[in-house]
Design an enzyme around this catalytic site. Sequence first.
Site, PDB file in Angstrom:
ATOM      1  N   ARG A 181      11.923  -4.680  11.652  1.00 18.75           N
ATOM      2  CA  ARG A 181      11.086  -4.064  12.665  1.00 18.75           C
ATOM      3  C   ARG A 181      10.422  -5.145  13.516  1.00 18.75           C
ATOM      4  O   ARG A 181      10.155  -6.241  13.043  1.00 18.75           O
ATOM      5  CB  ARG A 181       9.978  -3.214  12.014  1.00 18.75           C
ATOM      6  CG  ARG A 181      10.483  -1.976  11.336  1.00 18.75           C
ATOM      7  CD  ARG A 181       9.368  -1.019  10.962  1.00 18.75           C
ATOM      8  NE  ARG A 181       8.068  -1.657  10.739  1.00 18.75           N
ATOM      9  CZ  ARG A 181       7.230  -1.298   9.774  1.00 18.75           C
ATOM     10  NH1 ARG A 181       7.559  -0.357   8.924  1.00 18.75           N
ATOM     11  NH2 ARG A 181       6.063  -1.887   9.645  1.00 18.75           N
ATOM     12  N   ARG A 219      -0.793  -9.804  13.263  1.00 25.78           N
ATOM     13  CA  ARG A 219      -1.307  -8.661  12.504  1.00 25.78           C
ATOM     14  C   ARG A 219      -2.306  -9.102  11.428  1.00 25.78           C
ATOM     15  O   ARG A 219      -3.312  -8.425  11.189  1.00 25.78           O
ATOM     16  CB  ARG A 219      -0.151  -7.890  11.853  1.00 25.78           C
ATOM     17  CG  ARG A 219       0.764  -7.187  12.849  1.00 25.78           C
ATOM     18  CD  ARG A 219       1.949  -6.528  12.151  1.00 25.78           C
ATOM     19  NE  ARG A 219       1.522  -5.395  11.330  1.00 25.78           N
ATOM     20  CZ  ARG A 219       2.322  -4.767  10.478  1.00 25.78           C
ATOM     21  NH1 ARG A 219       3.561  -5.194  10.301  1.00 25.78           N
ATOM     22  NH2 ARG A 219       1.884  -3.743   9.795  1.00 25.78           N
ATOM     23  N   LYS A 258       0.824  -1.218   0.000  1.00 31.31           N
ATOM     24  CA  LYS A 258       0.000   0.000   0.000  1.00 31.31           C
ATOM     25  C   LYS A 258       0.854   1.262   0.000  1.00 31.31           C
ATOM     26  O   LYS A 258       0.575   2.210  -0.734  1.00 31.31           O
ATOM     27  CB  LYS A 258      -0.936   0.010   1.216  1.00 31.31           C
ATOM     28  CG  LYS A 258      -1.910  -1.149   1.257  1.00 31.31           C
ATOM     29  CD  LYS A 258      -2.893  -1.027   2.402  1.00 31.31           C
ATOM     30  CE  LYS A 258      -2.236  -1.076   3.766  1.00 31.31           C
ATOM     31  NZ  LYS A 258      -1.600  -2.388   4.051  1.00 31.31           N
ATOM     32  N   ARG A 309      -8.638   1.686   9.462  1.00 33.62           N
ATOM     33  CA  ARG A 309      -8.340   0.268   9.657  1.00 33.62           C
ATOM     34  C   ARG A 309      -9.494  -0.482  10.307  1.00 33.62           C
ATOM     35  O   ARG A 309      -9.395  -1.690  10.519  1.00 33.62           O
ATOM     36  CB  ARG A 309      -7.075   0.109  10.499  1.00 33.62           C
ATOM     37  CG  ARG A 309      -5.810   0.445   9.728  1.00 33.62           C
ATOM     38  CD  ARG A 309      -4.582   0.038  10.482  1.00 33.62           C
ATOM     39  NE  ARG A 309      -3.367   0.253   9.696  1.00 33.62           N
ATOM     40  CZ  ARG A 309      -2.151  -0.026  10.116  1.00 33.62           C
ATOM     41  NH1 ARG A 309      -1.971  -0.543  11.309  1.00 33.62           N
ATOM     42  NH2 ARG A 309      -1.107   0.207   9.347  1.00 33.62           N
ATOM     43  N   ARG A 361      11.572  -7.978   4.887  1.00 33.01           N
ATOM     44  CA  ARG A 361      11.623  -6.508   4.872  1.00 33.01           C
ATOM     45  C   ARG A 361      12.580  -5.986   5.947  1.00 33.01           C
ATOM     46  O   ARG A 361      12.618  -6.478   7.066  1.00 33.01           O
ATOM     47  CB  ARG A 361      10.221  -5.927   5.091  1.00 33.01           C
ATOM     48  CG  ARG A 361      10.183  -4.416   4.969  1.00 33.01           C
ATOM     49  CD  ARG A 361       8.776  -3.905   4.735  1.00 33.01           C
ATOM     50  NE  ARG A 361       7.880  -4.112   5.872  1.00 33.01           N
ATOM     51  CZ  ARG A 361       6.608  -3.699   5.878  1.00 33.01           C
ATOM     52  NH1 ARG A 361       6.110  -3.087   4.821  1.00 33.01           N
ATOM     53  NH2 ARG A 361       5.858  -3.918   6.932  1.00 33.01           N
TER      54      ARG A 361
END
Length: 212
Positions: free
Chosen positions: A156, A167, A13, A88, A123
């Site tokens: 992260r 998540r 996104k 969200r 990532r």
Amino acid sequence: MKIVMLGPPGAGKGTQAALLAQRLDIPTLSTGNILRAAIKEGLPVGLEAKKYMDSGKLVPDDVIIGVVRDYLAREEFASGVILDGMPRTVNQAEMLEKMGVGISGALALDISDEEIEARMSSRRVCLNCGATYSLTVNPPKKEGVCDKCGEKVVIRDDDRPETVRERLAVYHEQTEPIIAFYAERGILRRVDGTLSVEEITKKLEEALETLK
């Protein structure tokens, strides 16, 4: 135009929001970046949000709405905005409507949980400037070091496998219903999120043309 980017965490996104911003000449508003900046600066809203982000849970609606309201009041967002990471929850989407933020279109990136887990585990993010890398697609030239500023690049906490699964569970339970929310309003457009970055951008631009 006021555009909402939808899709699971790690769907791309942010990347697509940045590309569309260049093409449409309107700014993006990424609540994730705003909150991470607040955490780095030690602001109260950042410290509050960090407790939820580190455990893979959604930041409470009142915290998010307060941040977004302040930013949308700025002159730079007067002519349009691309919202990345917000709303969200359906409650947040309803709050936006009550604030008078008329959404022109909701663009959803469709992608499987398995693909998301693979993407996010690779990532890496620079602790200093926020630059993002993928070990499989665009790794830093020197392992563990940011190409842009030379600082350390790390995974992260909210990209770690166990947190990613949490998540995704939260996304399916609380965020996915927003797709139906915007579909009912006739402004939802869906795009295959497994295509190349360039192909996705083209499909999103074509989708936006149908909303004008």
